[in-house]
Design a protein around this motif. Structure first.
Motif, PDB file in Angstrom:
ATOM      1  N   GLU A  50      50.056  43.045  90.163  1.00  0.00           N
ATOM      2  CA  GLU A  50      48.621  42.773  90.136  1.00  0.00           C
ATOM      3  C   GLU A  50      48.275  41.490  90.888  1.00  0.00           C
ATOM      4  N   ILE A  51      49.143  40.481  90.811  1.00  0.00           N
ATOM      5  CA  ILE A  51      48.863  39.211  91.497  1.00  0.00           C
ATOM      6  C   ILE A  51      49.167  39.329  92.986  1.00  0.00           C
ATOM      7  N   ARG A  52      50.264  40.005  93.316  1.00  0.00           N
ATOM      8  CA  ARG A  52      50.654  40.109  94.726  1.00  0.00           C
ATOM      9  C   ARG A  52      49.667  40.927  95.550  1.00  0.00           C
ATOM     10  N   THR A  53      48.987  41.888  94.927  1.00  0.00           N
ATOM     11  CA  THR A  53      48.053  42.716  95.688  1.00  0.00           C
ATOM     12  C   THR A  53      46.909  41.885  96.267  1.00  0.00           C
ATOM     13  N   PRO A  54      46.178  41.092  95.467  1.00  0.00           N
ATOM     14  CA  PRO A  54      45.156  40.225  96.088  1.00  0.00           C
ATOM     15  C   PRO A  54      45.752  39.138  96.972  1.00  0.00           C
TER      16      PRO A  54
END
Length: 416
Positions: A50-54
């Motif tokens: 979830e953090i790496r996507t943005p």
């Protein structure tokens, strides 16, 4: 002659039942601990994704915008956004590494490394941080004798960057940092490196030195109000050095500075056979020009970033919003139409691994040979292993680095 037989009867039912209950409780406690560990790993894996996507969008679009603008002031602002994004990514990686270490899943991947290239790359990473604080850096490699060594390049770089980042972080402006490296032959085709990093920073108390390698430990000083970090850096370094069979020791004095000594042994390597196609960084453009790539990605911003990065190299891109559509596109085109597939893992309908399996088992003449690259925010080794089993040729973690993407694709397209 008489014989006396004596019998003693004891009811052990209660003791047996008590031991049985105790064993059941132990078994339940073990199962609960395993379930908690699985939940933690799953949580970290989900949060990483979830953090790496943005983060992929932030770093990717910042890089593309910086290349487009001619405004020096705007470019400087974009560089600062990129620096902060890279820092945030570093914190995410620290948490993931600590999880791997706790679960005993830390693995080294040795490769033959050119020593001069290794230090050149390390300097490129560290120079901007040092220039920001006007720190004079002295790298002494006169004691280096081996031109090639067999090490885990990424993990060794992680150790250096961690130690030097600490030296920069806890040093005042206009001070000095030195790093000296000495090789000593240790027989059996091995070399022992002694690396010493010295700074003139705020130092550490003798009390704190006793627990400096423990996770989450940080000592309050005049620098900790700014970017305090996770407190995991040195703990991870210690675990990596232990895994490599090396030693690390620290001497420090408050308001005088710190000296870190790292000793690690590695096999001496030999130069790899020269690739006649030349340097990857210079050849990727020519190598990829005219290639057709199928891009499977459900996130529109990530699709845009990947498309723009690839089109800059002359690649023709066709995109699919999920795994099922990717398989349909692959089957709609004639064999050998696509030179490679870039496959996100977490997608609706069919995920990337399922889509890769569907391509590999489709029975098409190019099904077994078409390069498929996982391009995903899943950063755990278990995720990589699942991707490999699904038929992926390579695994790129988001945020994807442009040059790494080009080189991986170029190598797969060239060598199939």
């Amino acid at each position: 002659e008489s014989h006396v037989l004596s019998y003693t009867l004891e009811d052990v039912t209660d003791a047996f039942e008590e031991e049985y209950r105790h064993n059941q409780e132990l078994q339940k406690a073990l199962e609960d601990a395993r379930a908690a560990s699985r939940s933690k790993s799953e949580f970290l894996s989900n949060m990483s994704h979830e953090i790496r996507t943005p983060m992929n969008a932030i770093l990717g679009l910042t890089q593309l915008a910086a290349e487009k603008t001619r405004d020096d002031s705007l470019r400087l602002d974009l560089q600062k956004i990129n620096t902060s994004g890279e820092y945030l990514l570093g914190l995410i990686n620290d948490v993931l590494d600590m999880s791997r270490i706790e679960n005993g899943r830390l693995e080294l991947r040795p490769e033959t490394v050119n020593v001069a290239d290794f230090y050149r790359t390390m300097m490129d990473i560290m120079r901007p941080r040092m220039e920001e604080k006007h720190i004079r850096f002295h790298l002494n490699l006169t004691g280096v004798t081996a031109q090639w060594v067999v090490i885990d390049r990424m993990r060794m770089q992680q150790i250096y960057v961690n130690l030097l980042s600490n030296a920069v972080k806890y040093s005042d402006e206009n001070t000095e940092i030195t790093c000296s490296v000495t090789h000593v032959s240790s027989g059996n085709g091995r070399v022992t490196s002694t690396i010493v990093v010295r700074d003139q920073g705020c130092g550490m108390s003798q009390e704190f030195l006793k627990r400096v390698f423990q996770p989450f430990e940080q000592e309050r000083n005049r620098f900790t109000s700014y970017r305090t970090g996770t407190g995991l850096g040195l703990s991870i370094v210690k675990s990596l050095v232990d895994e490599m069979g090396g030693t690390i020791s620290i001497k420090s004095k408050l308001d005088v500075g710190t000296e870190v000594t790292l000793v690690v042994s590695a096999p001496v390597g030999s130069p790899p056979e020269k690739d006649e196609s030349g340097k990857a960084a210079e050849k990727t453009g020519k190598c990829l020009r005219g290639c057709r790539v199928l891009l499977a990605e459900d996130h529109p911003i990530n699709t845009e970033i990947a498309r723009r990065l690839l089109e800059k190299q002359g690649v023709q891109v066709e995109s699919a919003v999920n795994g099922r559509r990717a398989v349909e596109l692959y089957l709609d085109r004639e064999p050998w139409y696509f030179d490679a597939v870039l496959m996100d893992i977490r997608m609706p309908e069919l995920d990337g691994n399922q889509a890769a399996r569907a391509i590999r088992t489709s029975g098409r003449i190019d099904a077994a040979t078409i390069p498929i690259v996982a391009m995903t925010a899943n950063a755990f080794e278990a995720d990589r292993e699942v991707s490999r089993q699904a038929g992926m040729n390579a695994h790129l973690s988001k945020p994807v680095r442009a040059q790494e993407l080009y080189e991986v694709l170029c190598d797969l397209v060239r060598h199939g």
